[in-house]
Write a protein that holds these residues in place. Structure first.
Motif, PDB file in Angstrom:
ATOM      1  N   TYR B 152       0.834  -1.204   0.000  1.00  0.00           N
ATOM      2  CA  TYR B 152       0.000   0.000   0.000  1.00  0.00           C
ATOM      3  C   TYR B 152       0.865   1.249   0.000  1.00  0.00           C
ATOM      4  N   ASP B 153       0.210   2.396   0.063  1.00  0.00           N
ATOM      5  CA  ASP B 153       0.917   3.649  -0.177  1.00  0.00           C
ATOM      6  C   ASP B 153       1.626   4.203   1.045  1.00  0.00           C
ATOM      7  N   ILE B 164       5.919  -2.460  -2.791  1.00  0.00           N
ATOM      8  CA  ILE B 164       5.307  -1.140  -2.917  1.00  0.00           C
ATOM      9  C   ILE B 164       5.919  -0.381  -4.081  1.00  0.00           C
ATOM     10  N   ASN B 167       6.501   5.665  -3.843  1.00  0.00           N
ATOM     11  CA  ASN B 167       5.602   6.787  -3.616  1.00  0.00           C
ATOM     12  C   ASN B 167       6.308   8.093  -3.271  1.00  0.00           C
ATOM     13  N   HIS B 199       2.127  10.484   5.605  1.00  0.00           N
ATOM     14  CA  HIS B 199       1.946   9.774   4.350  1.00  0.00           C
ATOM     15  C   HIS B 199       3.167   9.971   3.451  1.00  0.00           C
ATOM     16  N   ARG B 201       3.426  10.314   0.359  1.00  0.00           N
ATOM     17  CA  ARG B 201       3.319  11.313  -0.711  1.00  0.00           C
ATOM     18  C   ARG B 201       3.507  12.720  -0.154  1.00  0.00           C
ATOM     19  N   ASN B 252      -3.901  11.979  -5.035  1.00  0.00           N
ATOM     20  CA  ASN B 252      -4.400  11.031  -6.027  1.00  0.00           C
ATOM     21  C   ASN B 252      -5.195  11.755  -7.111  1.00  0.00           C
ATOM     22  N   ASP B 280      -1.588   8.425  -9.693  1.00  0.00           N
ATOM     23  CA  ASP B 280      -2.206   7.118  -9.986  1.00  0.00           C
ATOM     24  C   ASP B 280      -2.404   6.862 -11.468  1.00  0.00           C
ATOM     25  N   GLN B 297       1.629   4.468 -11.700  1.00  0.00           N
ATOM     26  CA  GLN B 297       2.251   3.384 -10.959  1.00  0.00           C
ATOM     27  C   GLN B 297       2.169   2.095 -11.762  1.00  0.00           C
ATOM     28  N   SER B 330       7.751   4.221 -10.294  1.00  0.00           N
ATOM     29  CA  SER B 330       6.613   4.881 -10.937  1.00  0.00           C
ATOM     30  C   SER B 330       7.134   5.868 -11.979  1.00  0.00           C
TER      31      SER B 330
END
Lengths: 344, 344
Positions: B152-153, B164, B167, B199, B201, B252, B280, B297, B330
């Motif tokens: 997950y992010d 992952i 990010n 987070h 990001r 996102n 995304d 991604q 990414s």
DNA sequence: ATGAAAGCGCTAACAA
DNA sequence: TTGTTAGCGCTTTCAT
């Protein structure tokens, strides 16, 4: 014996509660008479040991996996994630697991059936209409009778149970809406049909045109593939016509968005120059520019009702000797992408 | 005996091939030495009877379900359908089924573990970061050791295996892109964080600002929830500031789209008045107006690698004594929603 | 190279 | 009301 790694079995619980395994089984499944006192002793023992029933053993013994198989359309289809989410909720709360079918080989009838024959799943929730082959009904009418619920946009085989939305009627209402806005030259972007019948949304389009006594110009029906890219191609196609339609009904929102994007790239603005209506009400539709007039399907209900019906059938086979057909109503959502003719 | 309804067992095959069940088992699992002649007799018998192995019996005997559990984010998240599709393909081709976890109760650690203890699944593919609780690592470090891949992010617990995407680095590149376009007052719309850490990001945003020696105005960080609606609120928020940022990096695409829609509703056009970058590359991003600059991604790879890693671990536990951490790259996709400052 | 037999953990038929 | 027993279909020693 006290090894914490060991997963406790029903025997461990029985020993702890000083009863037989059969009694523990009876308590846990609420079958047969058990005295209050032993019942509570068993419950205490379950707590103490941290016992969880071994599904594999139970499945082997009972010949039912308490698991539902789902077949969903291939590419990340946002529409079905909601539907499936609802189905999973129902399944889980009724003690069923949800297995997702992957593809192997090219005979869907065979690999779907394999899940059933191998005792992995008790029934099938079929959302993927690309699997609608002429051999499919054989699964349901096969001697072993895997219970199936069909749930997709095409006309399902009447021998299968089905839970669908009123695609045809809703499509007719969408087109009728355009007619009420004064449009006469109305086009349609159709999606792929995997059944021998014409697609229900195309039929709805024809129904509405016929009801308004408008001729259907076959050049106004563009065959596409449900993708945004396909919608863009549709825009190119319609622009190549000397007399473009003033309104277009697309069989899904992705294609509607592709249409709008494709037209805009060539200076044709929606809804100023052309009105566009989609189908599905995917989440972006409300936030697109222009916001999309579309048909909203009861996705959550679709998944919920389908799962409930399947489990009901699984738990009481006898009651459902005839196929069940449920139709859920959709709703037209009017937004900016459709406008009265000449208002631009 | 010849009842077509009866599902053939290994005994039926054995009888047909005039060998013992043990031999059939050996042939089917390629274990132990079997002569060519019997081998072919067995295969013929399998064909003739239409035998399929009974998974429940096999699971019970071998204590492995050949099934993977997945936990995916609740609402129809289009991002994960691709990821999961890839994971299912891998699982299926390696003989594993894919079970989707439904929620029951409010202790994820418990109900996820239950699938494992009850012999329904051998391992867990965890895509749902709302399930990241402080008790989660207990699953992995539990005495029974259910193998888990976290994907997950957020920054995953280092005790868990993880697959992952980069990010943080990708976010930094996205913000750097805005800086290269001459923007200095750059805002960020953050998504929800369910971990104790900020987070990834958001961290990437700060990294890029710091690297360019730009001060981060904390008022320029708007906390939202990954939805389009949340993006619209973000637009309202930024407009309420006297000195709006000239560019915004949203965590996102949904929020980026909500931002653009929200701004446009109030006469602020993207990219003329404000540049916006998402994350995304959901399918609509390319077809939105303006088309969205975003970070793509490797979704398919994410699902594939995660599933492969999990199955490798399941099939050769010993080899993986230390947690594995894979990071997939990414890619920044520059489109219309970002523009050089002052070009509007 | 093959077969006989035991047993994975559970439930259901039958006894007590 | 509770226990005993058999057996679901498979794999895996252990013999042969």
């Amino acid at each position: 014996m006290d090894d914490p790694r060991k997963i406790p079995t029903i025997q461990d619980v029985a020993r702890q509660a000083k009863v037989s395994a059969a009694t523990v089984s009876r308590v846990l499944s609420n079958s047969g008479r058990v005295s209050e006192i032993t019942r509570s002793r068993v419950h205490a023992a379950v707590q103490a040991t941290g016992y969880t029933i071994n599904q594999a053993a139970r499945t082997l013994r009972m010949q039912r996996a308490k698991t539902i198989l789902t077949a969903v359309p291939g590419i990340g289809n946002p529409f079905y994630s909601t539907v499936i989410q609802a189905a999973i909720s129902v399944a889980t709360s009724r003690g069923y697991g949800m297995l997702v079918a992957g593809r192997l080989g090219d005979d869907p009838t065979r690999w779907l059936m394999e899940y059933y024959v191998s005792n992995r799943a008790d029934g099938l929730l079929l959302f993927d209409d690309t699997l609608v082959t002429h051999t499919l009904h054989e699964i349901a009418t096969d001697d072993r009778h895997m219970p199936i619920i069909a749930s997709y946009d095409q006309r399902p085989d009447p021998r299968l149970n089905s839970v669908i939305t009123d695609n045809r009627e809703a499509s007719a209402r969408a087109v009728q809406h355009l007619i009420e806005y004064g449009h006469r030259r109305i086009g349609h972007v159709a999606g792929t049909s995997n059944s021998p019948f014409p697609h229900e949304r195309l039929s709805g389009y024809r129904d509405a045109m016929a009801a308004a006594q408008l001729p259907v110009d076959e050049r106004f029906i563009y065959q596409s593939d449900y993708t945004m890219e396909g919608g863009r191609s549709g825009a190119e196609y319609f622009m190549s016509l000397k007399d473009m339609p003033t309104a277009i009904f697309a069989a899904n929102d992705e294609m509607a968005i592709g249409l709008i994007a494709g037209f805009r790239a060539r200076g044709i603005e929606c809804p100023r120059d052309v009105s566009i209506v989609g189908f599905d009400d995917i989440s972006v539709s409300e936030n697109y520019h222009p916001s999309l007039t579309t048909v909203r399907q009861p996705r959550e209900a679709l998944g919920r009702v389908a799962a409930e019906l399947l489990i009901n059938i699984l738990e009481d086979q006898a009651e459902f000797s005839e196929p069940v057909h449920e139709v859920l109503p959709s709703e037209l959502v009017v937004r900016e992408s459709s406008a009265r003719i000449g208002s631009g």
